[in-house]
Design an enzyme around this catalytic site. Structure first.
Site, mmCIF file in Angstrom:
data_model
loop_
_atom_site.group_PDB
_atom_site.id
_atom_site.type_symbol
_atom_site.label_atom_id
_atom_site.label_comp_id
_atom_site.label_asym_id
_atom_site.label_seq_id
_atom_site.Cartn_x
_atom_site.Cartn_y
_atom_site.Cartn_z
ATOM 1 N N ASP A 1 -15.120 31.152 33.142
ATOM 2 C CA ASP A 1 -14.852 32.584 33.043
ATOM 3 C C ASP A 1 -14.975 32.829 31.544
ATOM 4 O OD1 ASP A 1 -13.688 35.062 32.547
ATOM 5 O OD2 ASP A 1 -12.531 34.951 34.395
ATOM 6 N N HIS A 2 -16.108 33.365 31.118
ATOM 7 C CA HIS A 2 -16.362 33.349 29.677
ATOM 8 C C HIS A 2 -15.358 34.197 28.888
ATOM 9 C CE1 HIS A 2 -18.820 36.829 30.812
ATOM 10 N NE2 HIS A 2 -18.567 37.268 29.605
ATOM 11 N N HIS B 1 -12.359 38.271 35.296
ATOM 12 C CA HIS B 1 -11.959 38.554 33.918
ATOM 13 C C HIS B 1 -10.679 39.399 33.808
ATOM 14 C CE1 HIS B 1 -15.929 37.074 33.499
ATOM 15 N NE2 HIS B 1 -16.548 38.208 33.710
HETATM 16 P P1 NAP Z 1 -31.969 33.779 35.751
HETATM 17 O O1 NAP Z 1 -32.406 34.296 34.430
HETATM 18 O O2 NAP Z 1 -32.501 34.411 36.989
HETATM 19 O O3 NAP Z 1 -32.326 32.221 35.771
HETATM 20 C C1 NAP Z 1 -32.333 31.455 36.945
HETATM 21 C C2 NAP Z 1 -32.831 30.067 36.608
HETATM 22 O O4 NAP Z 1 -32.842 29.281 37.804
HETATM 23 C C3 NAP Z 1 -34.231 30.011 36.036
HETATM 24 O O5 NAP Z 1 -34.276 28.995 35.079
HETATM 25 C C4 NAP Z 1 -35.074 29.624 37.253
HETATM 26 O O6 NAP Z 1 -36.237 28.983 36.770
HETATM 27 C C5 NAP Z 1 -34.128 28.671 37.951
HETATM 28 N N1 NAP Z 1 -34.365 28.523 39.385
HETATM 29 C C6 NAP Z 1 -34.391 29.506 40.326
HETATM 30 N N2 NAP Z 1 -34.608 28.963 41.545
HETATM 31 C C7 NAP Z 1 -34.709 27.619 41.372
HETATM 32 C C8 NAP Z 1 -34.904 26.511 42.252
HETATM 33 N N3 NAP Z 1 -35.048 26.669 43.575
HETATM 34 N N4 NAP Z 1 -34.934 25.261 41.724
HETATM 35 C C9 NAP Z 1 -34.782 25.079 40.385
HETATM 36 N N5 NAP Z 1 -34.587 26.078 39.517
HETATM 37 C C10 NAP Z 1 -34.557 27.331 39.994
HETATM 38 O O7 NAP Z 1 -30.384 33.790 35.891
HETATM 39 P P2 NAP Z 1 -29.280 33.841 34.709
HETATM 40 O O8 NAP Z 1 -29.097 35.260 34.284
HETATM 41 O O9 NAP Z 1 -29.602 32.832 33.690
HETATM 42 O O10 NAP Z 1 -27.952 33.467 35.507
HETATM 43 C C11 NAP Z 1 -27.660 32.143 35.943
HETATM 44 C C12 NAP Z 1 -26.244 32.099 36.495
HETATM 45 O O11 NAP Z 1 -25.340 32.461 35.491
HETATM 46 C C13 NAP Z 1 -25.967 33.068 37.646
HETATM 47 O O12 NAP Z 1 -25.010 32.470 38.490
HETATM 48 C C14 NAP Z 1 -25.349 34.269 36.950
HETATM 49 O O13 NAP Z 1 -24.525 35.024 37.825
HETATM 50 C C15 NAP Z 1 -24.532 33.568 35.902
HETATM 51 N N6 NAP Z 1 -24.242 34.389 34.720
HETATM 52 C C16 NAP Z 1 -25.245 34.839 33.913
HETATM 53 C C17 NAP Z 1 -24.956 35.549 32.773
HETATM 54 C C18 NAP Z 1 -26.021 36.028 31.833
HETATM 55 O O14 NAP Z 1 -25.660 36.516 30.754
HETATM 56 N N7 NAP Z 1 -27.291 35.900 32.164
HETATM 57 C C19 NAP Z 1 -23.606 35.836 32.450
HETATM 58 C C20 NAP Z 1 -22.599 35.368 33.302
HETATM 59 C C21 NAP Z 1 -22.935 34.635 34.430
HETATM 60 P P3 NAP Z 1 -37.609 28.865 37.620
HETATM 61 O O15 NAP Z 1 -37.948 30.229 38.071
HETATM 62 O O16 NAP Z 1 -38.564 28.265 36.639
HETATM 63 O O17 NAP Z 1 -37.285 27.924 38.715
#
Ligand code: NAP
Length: 489
Positions: A169-170, A232
């Site tokens: 939980d950042h 949060h």
């Molecule tokens: P994102 O940008 O959509 O990234 C998803 C990642 O997963 C990509 O690297 C994608 O790469 C990979 N991926 C998707 N399907 C896959 C599969 N079947 N096998 C292997 N790799 C796969 O998502 P994100 O924003 O980074 O968020 C990630 C998590 O963090 C989520 O749970 C989100 O709720 C949480 N989160 C994110 C943030 C933020 O600031 N972004 C903040 C809080 C929480 P490929 O397409 O190359 O496979």
């Protein structure tokens, strides 16, 4: 191992945070990072991406070649069972090369539907079969409701014990959220007043100016209640309301927080209407820029019933807090980006200054979480001059102004905690379960009743009128967050 190594979170937060830890000497030379995602990249491509992400986030970035040489890429679809063995071989080779003694952290920076599959594979294919420690870091959301959270927990518990699971939980990594405990438990002047005899109400606001951006698809299913309140907001309330722990150990702190979650009065059925307010933003104009309504955003249903704003009144049924409302509000497309906590103290028993040209303001302690970091204490003092009139004064403490440097990013602190095996600032399953059971009762009512007034607040405002009425009916009002900002010298 970072699963989701090409994603937004990894690029924006994880690589820059690892780099800062490296530069501060918190990561020894013997570490390796395996980045995992589906797209096909060479190690060189991946290392170059890591360098770019660090450069875009960190002003002075030297030693980047050396830092990025520790990064390796493994193209892998996490749903494909056959690819885990190759990942295991790569991990074993790097383990011997860097003398890692079998210590492994698995960071799941991916969509939550994959968490269970990955955890099960890690165990079945022997990646968790190591001589050192194994830790699993997972991002929010942890489930969609209590049932799905239980199911997810069951899956990951097949491969990791509770003390090996680090649920991020950042907010718990933020400097001033961590400071809540210190302000409360290290000061003789606050702790004696920290109860229902001296505090009239507590207000926690976390407002954003941005809309849903590209997250429409996710947000439609989540809404502000699940996205912000379940985790949060309730975590901040727990830190404000908990009893002093007997020691500053993970177990003792968590156990005090869990008691707060258990003491939340459940809000259900008809009470949801009187204790919680939901909002959704309409079009609005900010700085002459016209902003779309939520229902006009990409991947959002034009008839959407999803809330982008929540205000609520929480009651904690224990000796310390009986009768003190904790008001929370959070939303998108609001007037200001601000996370603040306002502790409003009760009025003094008799005001000697009534009848003069002003009444006394209540004492406030304001904890500024972001973007400002600091504390302000609002007092009354004598107005300079002949008369004995009182005037409000503010004692400010701003973290940034004093230290002259930015405080570490939340992710930087949390990554280091995880590497050091300190789970205090991560959420325990009991907290997750209790917070879902609190929130589920509200979301069930909201899902079964369409809100006829949506959209009900223009973009660029502090939310719907009903959120103000929530406090007015108790004789209070929201302290305007922008007026409370730390004054810059
Ligand atoms: P994102 O940008 O959509 O990234 C998803 C990642 O997963 C990509 O690297 C994608 O790469 C990979 N991926 C998707 N399907 C896959 C599969 N079947 N096998 C292997 N790799 C796969 O998502 P994100 O924003 O980074 O968020 C990630 C998590 O963090 C989520 O749970 C989100 O709720 C949480 N989160 C994110 C943030 C933020 O600031 N972004 C903040 C809080 C929480 P490929 O397409 O190359 O496979």
């Amino acid at each position: 191992m970072i699963f989701g190594a090409t994603g937004d979170l990894a690029n924006r937060k994880l690589y820059p945070s690892l780099y800062r830890l490296y530069k501060k000497g918190k990561l020894a030379e013997n570490f390796a990072v395996i980045g995992i995602a589906r797209r096909s990249l060479t190690n060189e491509d991946f290392q170059s991406n890591v360098r770019k992400s660090v450069q875009s986030a960190v002003e002075c970035s030297n030693d980047l070649e050396q830092f990025s040489s520790h990064f390796y890429y493994h193209s892998h679809d996490v749903t494909d069972s056959s690819s885990y063995l190759a990942l295991k071989n790569l991990a074993n080779n790097l383990d011997s090369h860097y003398k890692l003694e079998g210590n492994r952290i698995f960071y799941l920076a991916m969509a939550p539907e994959f968490f269970g599959t990955i955890a099960v594979h890690l165990k079945e294919d022997g990646l968790t079969d190591v001589a050192g420690y194994k830790r699993l870091v997972i991002e929010k959301p942890f489930g969609h409701d209590l049932e799905s959270a239980k199911e997810l927990n069951k899956q990951i518990r097949q491969a990791f014990s509770e003390d090996e699971i680090y649920r991020i939980d950042h907010y718990l990594g933020k400097e001033m959220v961590q400071n809540i405990e210190v302000i409360r438990f290290a000061n003789a002047i606050f702790e004696p007043l920290w109860n229902n005899r001296y505090i009239s109400n507590i207000q926690v606001t976390s407002s954003e100016v941005l809309g849903v951006e590209e997250r429409g698809r996710y947000y439609e299913k989540s809404g502000a209640l699940r996205d912000m309140v379940q985790n949060h907001m309730l975590q901040m309330v727990a830190l404000l309301a908990m009893e002093p722990p007997i020691k500053l150990t993970t177990d003792e702190i968590r156990s005090e927080k869990v008691k707060v979650f258990r003491a939340f009065r459940p809000i259900e059925g008809e009470e949801v209407k009187t204790h919680f307010v939901r909002g959704q933003y309409a079009q609005g104009t900010v700085n002459a820029e016209s902003l779309p309504a939520y229902r006009e955003e990409t991947m959002v249903d034009p008839q959407s019933n999803t809330e982008t704003f929540v205000a609520g009144k929480l009651l904690i049924d224990n000796f310390r807090w009986a009768g003190v409302p904790f008001y929370i509000r959070t939303g998108k497309r609001m007037k200001a980006k601000s996370t603040k906590i306002v502790i409003q103290f009760k009025d003094i028993p008799m005001n000697l200054y009534y009848g003069k040209d002003q009444t006394l303001n209540p004492n406030l302690l304001v904890i500024h979480i972001q973007p400002d970091e600091g504390i302000t204490l609002h007092l009354n003092a004598k107005k300079a001059g002949q008369q004995l009139d009182a005037t409000p004064v503010k004692l400010n403490y701003a973290n940034k102004g004093i230290d002259g440097i930015n405080t570490p990013e939340a992710y930087e602190k949390l990554l280091l905690d995880c590497i050091s095996g300190d789970a205090t600032n991560f959420t325990h399953w009991d907290e997750v379960a209790l917070s879902w059971s609190f929130v589920d009762k509200i979301s069930q009512v909201w899902e079964n009743t369409k809100e006829d007034n949506f959209p009900n607040y223009p973009a660029g405002t502090m939310g719907p009128k009903a959120a103000d009425e929530l406090l007015e009916q108790d004789g209070y009002f929201w302290w305007p967050v922008t007026d409370l900002d730390i004054e810059k010298c």
